[in-house]
Design a protein around this motif. Structure first.
Motif, PDB file in Angstrom:
ATOM      1  N   GLY A  46       7.000   1.275   3.953  1.00  0.00           N
ATOM      2  CA  GLY A  46       8.015   2.147   5.067  1.00  0.00           C
ATOM      3  C   GLY A  46       7.399   2.316   6.258  1.00  0.00           C
ATOM      4  O   GLY A  46       8.204   2.136   7.536  1.00  0.00           O
ATOM      5  N   LEU A  47       6.248   2.922   6.376  1.00  0.00           N
ATOM      6  CA  LEU A  47       5.637   3.378   7.595  1.00  0.00           C
ATOM      7  C   LEU A  47       5.327   2.204   8.443  1.00  0.00           C
ATOM      8  O   LEU A  47       5.361   2.002   9.853  1.00  0.00           O
ATOM      9  CB  LEU A  47       4.528   4.210   7.607  1.00  0.00           C
ATOM     10  N   SER A  48       4.676   1.328   7.624  1.00  0.00           N
ATOM     11  CA  SER A  48       4.561  -0.152   8.474  1.00  0.00           C
ATOM     12  C   SER A  48       5.334  -0.690   9.192  1.00  0.00           C
ATOM     13  O   SER A  48       5.690  -1.236  10.238  1.00  0.00           O
ATOM     14  CB  SER A  48       3.819  -1.242   7.426  1.00  0.00           C
ATOM     15  N   TRP A  49       6.695  -0.843   8.365  1.00  0.00           N
ATOM     16  CA  TRP A  49       7.856  -1.278   8.895  1.00  0.00           C
ATOM     17  C   TRP A  49       8.466  -0.747  10.026  1.00  0.00           C
ATOM     18  O   TRP A  49       8.696  -1.384  11.029  1.00  0.00           O
ATOM     19  CB  TRP A  49       8.741  -1.579   7.858  1.00  0.00           C
ATOM     20  N   LEU A  50       8.315   0.666   9.957  1.00  0.00           N
ATOM     21  CA  LEU A  50       8.839   1.451  10.965  1.00  0.00           C
ATOM     22  C   LEU A  50       7.796   1.372  12.366  1.00  0.00           C
ATOM     23  O   LEU A  50       8.485   0.939  13.237  1.00  0.00           O
ATOM     24  CB  LEU A  50       8.923   2.946  10.627  1.00  0.00           C
ATOM     25  N   PHE A  51       6.630   1.787  12.263  1.00  0.00           N
ATOM     26  CA  PHE A  51       5.867   1.615  13.494  1.00  0.00           C
ATOM     27  C   PHE A  51       5.545  -0.017  13.854  1.00  0.00           C
ATOM     28  O   PHE A  51       5.471  -0.019  15.028  1.00  0.00           O
ATOM     29  CB  PHE A  51       4.480   2.374  13.026  1.00  0.00           C
ATOM     30  N   GLN A  54       9.468  -2.225  13.992  1.00  0.00           N
ATOM     31  CA  GLN A  54      10.545  -1.697  14.822  1.00  0.00           C
ATOM     32  C   GLN A  54       9.991  -1.124  16.093  1.00  0.00           C
ATOM     33  O   GLN A  54      10.934  -1.195  17.095  1.00  0.00           O
ATOM     34  CB  GLN A  54      11.218  -0.288  14.006  1.00  0.00           C
ATOM     35  N   CYS A  55       8.620  -0.583  16.023  1.00  0.00           N
ATOM     36  CA  CYS A  55       8.311   0.011  17.387  1.00  0.00           C
ATOM     37  C   CYS A  55       7.234  -0.853  18.106  1.00  0.00           C
ATOM     38  O   CYS A  55       6.774  -0.404  19.259  1.00  0.00           O
ATOM     39  CB  CYS A  55       7.881   1.381  17.247  1.00  0.00           C
ATOM     40  N   GLY A  56       6.878  -2.045  17.364  1.00  0.00           N
ATOM     41  CA  GLY A  56       5.708  -2.694  17.975  1.00  0.00           C
ATOM     42  C   GLY A  56       4.404  -2.196  18.254  1.00  0.00           C
ATOM     43  O   GLY A  56       3.543  -2.730  19.159  1.00  0.00           O
ATOM     44  N   LEU A  57       3.975  -1.266  17.298  1.00  0.00           N
ATOM     45  CA  LEU A  57       2.569  -0.612  17.353  1.00  0.00           C
ATOM     46  C   LEU A  57       1.834  -1.244  16.650  1.00  0.00           C
ATOM     47  O   LEU A  57       1.947  -2.124  15.648  1.00  0.00           O
ATOM     48  CB  LEU A  57       2.654   0.805  17.016  1.00  0.00           C
ATOM     49  N   GLU A  58       0.267  -1.211  16.954  1.00  0.00           N
ATOM     50  CA  GLU A  58      -0.709  -1.952  16.007  1.00  0.00           C
ATOM     51  C   GLU A  58      -1.170  -0.946  15.071  1.00  0.00           C
ATOM     52  O   GLU A  58      -1.622   0.256  15.466  1.00  0.00           O
ATOM     53  CB  GLU A  58      -1.869  -2.503  17.061  1.00  0.00           C
ATOM     54  N   ARG A  59      -1.474  -1.469  13.903  1.00  0.00           N
ATOM     55  CA  ARG A  59      -1.959  -0.504  12.863  1.00  0.00           C
ATOM     56  C   ARG A  59      -3.600  -0.247  12.972  1.00  0.00           C
ATOM     57  O   ARG A  59      -4.204  -1.480  13.063  1.00  0.00           O
ATOM     58  CB  ARG A  59      -1.697  -0.831  11.671  1.00  0.00           C
ATOM     59  N   VAL A  60      -4.265   0.751  13.328  1.00  0.00           N
ATOM     60  CA  VAL A  60      -5.423   0.971  13.332  1.00  0.00           C
ATOM     61  C   VAL A  60      -5.818   1.325  11.867  1.00  0.00           C
ATOM     62  O   VAL A  60      -6.817   0.839  11.488  1.00  0.00           O
ATOM     63  CB  VAL A  60      -5.739   2.219  14.304  1.00  0.00           C
ATOM     64  N   GLU A  61      -5.102   2.311  11.333  1.00  0.00           N
ATOM     65  CA  GLU A  61      -5.610   2.676  10.109  1.00  0.00           C
ATOM     66  C   GLU A  61      -4.362   3.139   9.205  1.00  0.00           C
ATOM     67  O   GLU A  61      -3.297   3.723   9.661  1.00  0.00           O
ATOM     68  CB  GLU A  61      -6.645   4.005  10.178  1.00  0.00           C
ATOM     69  N   ALA A  62      -4.245   2.976   7.930  1.00  0.00           N
ATOM     70  CA  ALA A  62      -3.149   3.479   6.981  1.00  0.00           C
ATOM     71  C   ALA A  62      -3.578   3.400   5.633  1.00  0.00           C
ATOM     72  O   ALA A  62      -4.332   2.553   5.077  1.00  0.00           O
ATOM     73  CB  ALA A  62      -1.920   2.301   7.059  1.00  0.00           C
ATOM     74  N   ARG A  63      -3.697   4.529   5.045  1.00  0.00           N
ATOM     75  CA  ARG A  63      -4.225   4.904   3.712  1.00  0.00           C
ATOM     76  C   ARG A  63      -3.521   6.168   3.001  1.00  0.00           C
ATOM     77  O   ARG A  63      -2.888   6.974   3.896  1.00  0.00           O
ATOM     78  CB  ARG A  63      -5.634   5.069   3.699  1.00  0.00           C
ATOM     79  N   LEU A  64      -3.528   6.116   1.698  1.00  0.00           N
ATOM     80  CA  LEU A  64      -3.122   7.565   1.324  1.00  0.00           C
ATOM     81  C   LEU A  64      -4.295   8.268   0.808  1.00  0.00           C
ATOM     82  O   LEU A  64      -5.457   7.962   0.587  1.00  0.00           O
ATOM     83  CB  LEU A  64      -2.579   7.085  -0.309  1.00  0.00           C
ATOM     84  N   ILE A  65      -4.210   9.558   1.065  1.00  0.00           N
ATOM     85  CA  ILE A  65      -5.164  10.595   0.521  1.00  0.00           C
ATOM     86  C   ILE A  65      -4.725  11.440  -0.424  1.00  0.00           C
ATOM     87  O   ILE A  65      -3.587  11.807  -0.516  1.00  0.00           O
ATOM     88  CB  ILE A  65      -5.382  11.673   1.940  1.00  0.00           C
TER      89      ILE A  65
END
Length: 95
Positions: A46-51, A54-65
């Motif tokens: 969901g965060l990937s879809w949003l950022f 929808q916002c056109g940002l590039e993912r640098v890091e995404a993980r669960l803690i």
């Protein structure tokens, strides 16, 4: 351009989410507490879809803690799950 968004909030399957009853559920991962405040539990998808979409940002890091928090006074162990993400605004627009 080049700015960052740093995000950390509760994720799906957090202990707090699992403690909500079905009648407290307002929608997918969206709940109401007894005092009327709202709680949302994020997914990485969901965060990937949003950022990204929808916002056109590039993912640098995404993980669960995942953490286990001990409340020694009450003798409780809580399994906490956080979504941790870093997104960057592209240096050049591909428009």
């Amino acid at each position: 351009p080049g700015g960052y968004v740093l995000f950390r909030d509760y994720a799906e399957m957090d202990q707090a989410q699992l403690r909500f009853s079905e009648d407290q559920r307002l929608g997918l991962n969206y709940y109401v507490r007894q005092d009327g405040t709202r709680s949302f539990f994020f997914s990485l998808e969901g965060l990937s879809w949003l950022f990204e979409r929808q916002c056109g940002l590039e993912r640098v890091e995404a993980r669960l803690i995942r953490r286990v928090v001990l409340n020694r006074g009450a003798g409780l162990r809580m399994r906490r799950v956080f979504a941790h993400c870093v997104y960057r605004k592209p240096l050049r627009c591909e428009c």
